[in-house]
Design a protein around this motif. Structure first.
Motif, PDB file in Angstrom:
ATOM      1  N   TYR A  25       0.863  -1.177   0.000  1.00  0.00           N
ATOM      2  CA  TYR A  25       0.000   0.000   0.000  1.00  0.00           C
ATOM      3  C   TYR A  25       0.898   1.224   0.000  1.00  0.00           C
ATOM      4  N   ARG A  26       0.717   2.063  -1.006  1.00  0.00           N
ATOM      5  CA  ARG A  26       1.544   3.264  -1.144  1.00  0.00           C
ATOM      6  C   ARG A  26       0.675   4.428  -1.587  1.00  0.00           C
ATOM      7  N   LEU A  27       1.113   5.615  -1.233  1.00  0.00           N
ATOM      8  CA  LEU A  27       0.468   6.828  -1.707  1.00  0.00           C
ATOM      9  C   LEU A  27       1.012   7.128  -3.097  1.00  0.00           C
ATOM     10  N   GLY A  28       0.135   7.390  -4.044  1.00  0.00           N
ATOM     11  CA  GLY A  28       0.572   7.670  -5.400  1.00  0.00           C
ATOM     12  C   GLY A  28      -0.566   8.187  -6.251  1.00  0.00           C
ATOM     13  N   GLN A  29      -0.249   8.530  -7.478  1.00  0.00           N
ATOM     14  CA  GLN A  29      -1.250   9.019  -8.415  1.00  0.00           C
ATOM     15  C   GLN A  29      -1.012   8.374  -9.772  1.00  0.00           C
ATOM     16  N   LEU A  30      -2.029   7.725 -10.283  1.00  0.00           N
ATOM     17  CA  LEU A  30      -1.963   7.111 -11.604  1.00  0.00           C
ATOM     18  C   LEU A  30      -2.704   7.979 -12.610  1.00  0.00           C
ATOM     19  N   GLU A  31      -2.617   7.613 -13.873  1.00  0.00           N
ATOM     20  CA  GLU A  31      -3.206   8.407 -14.962  1.00  0.00           C
ATOM     21  C   GLU A  31      -4.697   8.661 -14.772  1.00  0.00           C
ATOM     22  N   ASN A  32      -5.414   7.674 -14.277  1.00  0.00           N
ATOM     23  CA  ASN A  32      -6.865   7.777 -14.170  1.00  0.00           C
ATOM     24  C   ASN A  32      -7.326   8.416 -12.857  1.00  0.00           C
ATOM     25  N   MET A  33      -6.397   8.949 -12.063  1.00  0.00           N
ATOM     26  CA  MET A  33      -6.729   9.560 -10.777  1.00  0.00           C
ATOM     27  C   MET A  33      -6.621  11.082 -10.880  1.00  0.00           C
ATOM     28  N   THR A  34      -7.587  11.793 -10.273  1.00  0.00           N
ATOM     29  CA  THR A  34      -7.557  13.250 -10.304  1.00  0.00           C
ATOM     30  C   THR A  34      -6.613  13.825  -9.259  1.00  0.00           C
ATOM     31  N   LYS A  35      -6.368  13.065  -8.181  1.00  0.00           N
ATOM     32  CA  LYS A  35      -5.437  13.512  -7.151  1.00  0.00           C
ATOM     33  C   LYS A  35      -4.782  12.287  -6.517  1.00  0.00           C
ATOM     34  N   PRO A  36      -3.651  12.463  -5.861  1.00  0.00           N
ATOM     35  CA  PRO A  36      -2.982  11.315  -5.234  1.00  0.00           C
ATOM     36  C   PRO A  36      -3.879  10.625  -4.205  1.00  0.00           C
ATOM     37  N   GLY A  37      -3.704   9.335  -4.087  1.00  0.00           N
ATOM     38  CA  GLY A  37      -4.470   8.553  -3.130  1.00  0.00           C
ATOM     39  C   GLY A  37      -3.719   7.278  -2.780  1.00  0.00           C
ATOM     40  N   MET A  38      -4.275   6.527  -1.858  1.00  0.00           N
ATOM     41  CA  MET A  38      -3.667   5.274  -1.431  1.00  0.00           C
ATOM     42  C   MET A  38      -3.903   4.210  -2.503  1.00  0.00           C
ATOM     43  N   TYR A  77      -2.119  -3.698 -21.863  1.00  0.00           N
ATOM     44  CA  TYR A  77      -3.382  -3.827 -22.599  1.00  0.00           C
ATOM     45  C   TYR A  77      -4.481  -4.360 -21.683  1.00  0.00           C
ATOM     46  N   ALA A  78      -4.162  -5.376 -20.890  1.00  0.00           N
ATOM     47  CA  ALA A  78      -5.152  -5.977 -19.995  1.00  0.00           C
ATOM     48  C   ALA A  78      -5.600  -4.998 -18.904  1.00  0.00           C
ATOM     49  N   LEU A  79      -4.671  -4.198 -18.390  1.00  0.00           N
ATOM     50  CA  LEU A  79      -5.011  -3.234 -17.340  1.00  0.00           C
ATOM     51  C   LEU A  79      -5.652  -1.969 -17.896  1.00  0.00           C
ATOM     52  N   GLY A  80      -5.418  -1.689 -19.175  1.00  0.00           N
ATOM     53  CA  GLY A  80      -5.966  -0.483 -19.786  1.00  0.00           C
ATOM     54  C   GLY A  80      -5.206   0.771 -19.393  1.00  0.00           C
ATOM     55  N   GLN A  81      -3.962   0.611 -18.987  1.00  0.00           N
ATOM     56  CA  GLN A  81      -3.118   1.753 -18.620  1.00  0.00           C
ATOM     57  C   GLN A  81      -1.656   1.364 -18.703  1.00  0.00           C
ATOM     58  N   LYS A  82      -0.801   2.354 -18.812  1.00  0.00           N
ATOM     59  CA  LYS A  82       0.646   2.120 -18.814  1.00  0.00           C
ATOM     60  C   LYS A  82       1.062   1.656 -17.423  1.00  0.00           C
ATOM     61  N   ILE A  83       2.079   0.801 -17.354  1.00  0.00           N
ATOM     62  CA  ILE A  83       2.510   0.326 -16.043  1.00  0.00           C
ATOM     63  C   ILE A  83       3.685   1.128 -15.489  1.00  0.00           C
ATOM     64  N   GLU A  84       4.242   2.039 -16.273  1.00  0.00           N
ATOM     65  CA  GLU A  84       5.366   2.826 -15.773  1.00  0.00           C
ATOM     66  C   GLU A  84       5.014   3.619 -14.510  1.00  0.00           C
ATOM     67  N   PRO A  85       3.823   4.267 -14.430  1.00  0.00           N
ATOM     68  CA  PRO A  85       3.484   4.954 -13.175  1.00  0.00           C
ATOM     69  C   PRO A  85       3.383   3.987 -11.982  1.00  0.00           C
ATOM     70  N   ILE A  86       2.936   2.780 -12.224  1.00  0.00           N
ATOM     71  CA  ILE A  86       2.858   1.766 -11.164  1.00  0.00           C
ATOM     72  C   ILE A  86       4.266   1.383 -10.719  1.00  0.00           C
ATOM     73  N   LEU A  87       5.151   1.200 -11.691  1.00  0.00           N
ATOM     74  CA  LEU A  87       6.544   0.858 -11.373  1.00  0.00           C
ATOM     75  C   LEU A  87       7.222   1.990 -10.619  1.00  0.00           C
ATOM     76  N   GLN A  88       6.884   3.225 -10.957  1.00  0.00           N
ATOM     77  CA  GLN A  88       7.460   4.370 -10.250  1.00  0.00           C
ATOM     78  C   GLN A  88       7.029   4.387  -8.786  1.00  0.00           C
ATOM     79  N   VAL A  89       5.776   4.048  -8.543  1.00  0.00           N
ATOM     80  CA  VAL A  89       5.272   3.965  -7.163  1.00  0.00           C
ATOM     81  C   VAL A  89       6.030   2.869  -6.419  1.00  0.00           C
ATOM     82  N   LEU A  90       6.286   1.743  -7.075  1.00  0.00           N
ATOM     83  CA  LEU A  90       7.012   0.640  -6.427  1.00  0.00           C
ATOM     84  C   LEU A  90       8.464   1.004  -6.173  1.00  0.00           C
ATOM     85  N   ARG A  91       9.065   1.804  -7.038  1.00  0.00           N
ATOM     86  CA  ARG A  91      10.468   2.198  -6.868  1.00  0.00           C
ATOM     87  C   ARG A  91      10.647   3.179  -5.717  1.00  0.00           C
ATOM     88  N   ASP A  92       9.655   4.027  -5.474  1.00  0.00           N
ATOM     89  CA  ASP A  92       9.771   5.071  -4.447  1.00  0.00           C
ATOM     90  C   ASP A  92       9.694   4.537  -3.059  1.00  0.00           C
TER      91      ASP A  92
END
Length: 97
Positions: A36-49, A82-97
Motif C-alpha cells: 500500500y503506497r500513496l501515489g497518483q496514476l493516470e486515471n486519478m484526479t489527485k494522489p491517493g492510497m 493492454y489488460a489493465l488499460g493503462q501504462k505500467i510505468e506509473p505503477i513501477l514508479q510507485v514501487l520504486r519510491d
C-alpha cells in the motif's frame, strides 16, 4: 468516544476503497505480496492510497540479462498494459519510491 468513531469510520472507508488491488488479470490465486503506497496514476484526479500486487510487477523492476529476455519482458509488459488499460510505468514508479 466521538473521535474514536470518526477514526474507525475513516479506516473502514479507506479499507473498502482499497479492496481492488492493481494486479495481473491472469492471477488466479491471492497475491503473495501486496503493498500500500500513496501515489497518483493516470486515471486519478489527485494522489491517493494504492494497493498494488508487487509480485506481478517485480520482473519489470529488473534489467533483462540478454536481448531475448528483454524481448520477452517487453511483450509481457505490453500484454499487461493492454489488460489493465493503462501504462505500467506509473505503477513501477510507485514501487520504486
Amino acid at each position: 468516544m466521538r473521535l474514536v468513531f470518526v477514526v474507525l469510520a475513516g479506516l473502514t472507508f479507506n479499507t473498502g476503497a482499497l479492496a481492488n488491488c492493481i494486479q495481473s488479470p491472469e492471477r488466479t490465486q491471492a497475491c503473495p505480496h501486496q503493498i500500500y503506497r500513496l501515489g497518483q496514476l493516470e486515471n486519478m484526479t489527485k494522489p491517493g492510497m494504492l494497493c498494488i500486487c508487487a509480485a506481478d510487477f517485480k520482473e519489470f523492476l529488473t534489467v533483462p540479462a540478454d536481448e531475448d529476455e528483454a524481448h520477452k519482458q517487453k511483450l509481457k509488459r505490453l500484454k499487461l498494459e493492454y489488460a489493465l488499460g493503462q501504462k505500467i510505468e506509473p505503477i513501477l514508479q510507485v514501487l520504486r519510491d
